[in-house]
Design a protein around this motif. Sequence first.
Motif, PDB file in Angstrom:
ATOM      1  N   SER A  20       0.841  -1.188   0.000  1.00 32.00           N
ATOM      2  CA  SER A  20       0.000   0.000   0.000  1.00 32.00           C
ATOM      3  C   SER A  20       0.884   1.248   0.000  1.00 32.00           C
ATOM      4  CB  SER A  20      -0.882   0.000   1.246  1.00 32.00           C
ATOM      5  OG  SER A  20      -1.528   1.241   1.395  1.00 32.00           O
ATOM      6  N   LYS A  21       0.415   2.283  -0.661  1.00 31.44           N
ATOM      7  CA  LYS A  21       1.172   3.538  -0.739  1.00 31.44           C
ATOM      8  C   LYS A  21       1.288   4.217   0.631  1.00 31.44           C
ATOM      9  CE  LYS A  21      -0.031   4.338  -5.576  1.00 31.44           C
ATOM     10  NZ  LYS A  21       0.040   2.936  -5.803  1.00 31.44           N
ATOM     11  N   ARG A  22       0.471   3.794   1.603  1.00 31.74           N
ATOM     12  CA  ARG A  22       0.530   4.368   2.951  1.00 31.74           C
ATOM     13  C   ARG A  22       1.701   3.832   3.758  1.00 31.74           C
ATOM     14  NH1 ARG A  22      -5.139   2.468   4.543  1.00 31.74           N
ATOM     15  NH2 ARG A  22      -3.728   1.401   5.942  1.00 31.74           N
ATOM     16  N   PHE A  23       2.360   2.786   3.257  1.00 31.41           N
ATOM     17  CA  PHE A  23       3.428   2.132   4.004  1.00 31.41           C
ATOM     18  C   PHE A  23       4.737   2.169   3.246  1.00 31.41           C
ATOM     19  CE2 PHE A  23      -0.462   0.331   5.572  1.00 31.41           C
ATOM     20  CZ  PHE A  23      -0.249   0.225   6.935  1.00 31.41           C
ATOM     21  N   TYR A  38       4.615   3.827   8.711  1.00 29.66           N
ATOM     22  CA  TYR A  38       3.414   4.541   8.301  1.00 29.66           C
ATOM     23  C   TYR A  38       3.282   5.757   9.203  1.00 29.66           C
ATOM     24  CZ  TYR A  38       1.235   1.839  12.103  1.00 29.66           C
ATOM     25  OH  TYR A  38       0.929   1.264  13.312  1.00 29.66           O
ATOM     26  N   PRO A  39       2.445   6.736   8.824  1.00 29.13           N
ATOM     27  CA  PRO A  39       2.410   7.987   9.589  1.00 29.13           C
ATOM     28  C   PRO A  39       2.174   7.821  11.087  1.00 29.13           C
ATOM     29  CG  PRO A  39       1.227   8.266   7.545  1.00 29.13           C
ATOM     30  CD  PRO A  39       1.580   6.796   7.647  1.00 29.13           C
ATOM     31  N   TRP A  94      -1.914  -3.433   4.607  1.00 24.63           N
ATOM     32  CA  TRP A  94      -0.517  -3.327   4.202  1.00 24.63           C
ATOM     33  C   TRP A  94      -0.352  -3.515   2.696  1.00 24.63           C
ATOM     34  CZ3 TRP A  94       1.795  -7.250   8.254  1.00 24.63           C
ATOM     35  CH2 TRP A  94       1.594  -6.748   9.534  1.00 24.63           C
ATOM     36  N   GLU A  96      -2.230  -3.923  -1.316  1.00 25.17           N
ATOM     37  CA  GLU A  96      -3.373  -3.615  -2.195  1.00 25.17           C
ATOM     38  C   GLU A  96      -3.549  -4.760  -3.161  1.00 25.17           C
ATOM     39  OE1 GLU A  96      -2.171   0.061  -4.012  1.00 25.17           O
ATOM     40  OE2 GLU A  96      -2.566   1.164  -2.180  1.00 25.17           O
TER      41      GLU A  96
END
Length: 96
Positions: A20-23, A38-39, A94, A96
């Motif tokens: 995922s682009k969030r990780f 991640y944030p 984590w 997609e």
Amino acid sequence: MNAQSSPEDALPALTRPTLSKRFRLQWEPAQNAHVLLYPEGMVQLNPSAAQILLRCDGTREMNALIADLERAFDTAGIGPEVRAFVSHAQERGWLE
């Protein structure tokens, strides 16, 4: 998944999992382990999880990803465990 589903049912052979682009997956020397950043924090990965996620780059179908792991670690029959982990990683967001 219902009670009679298996990880193989949930993840078709043609699935190409990608992080995922969030990780962000990286080696963290202070942890002496790969981690997912991640944030809101960090997830420390065990060696098996890290090796699977390192291969989840969107270029490999599940069967190729499993075959690559089996070659790299000179083993066989790990497909069900890999599929179960990938399914779990997808549920956690984590992958997609």
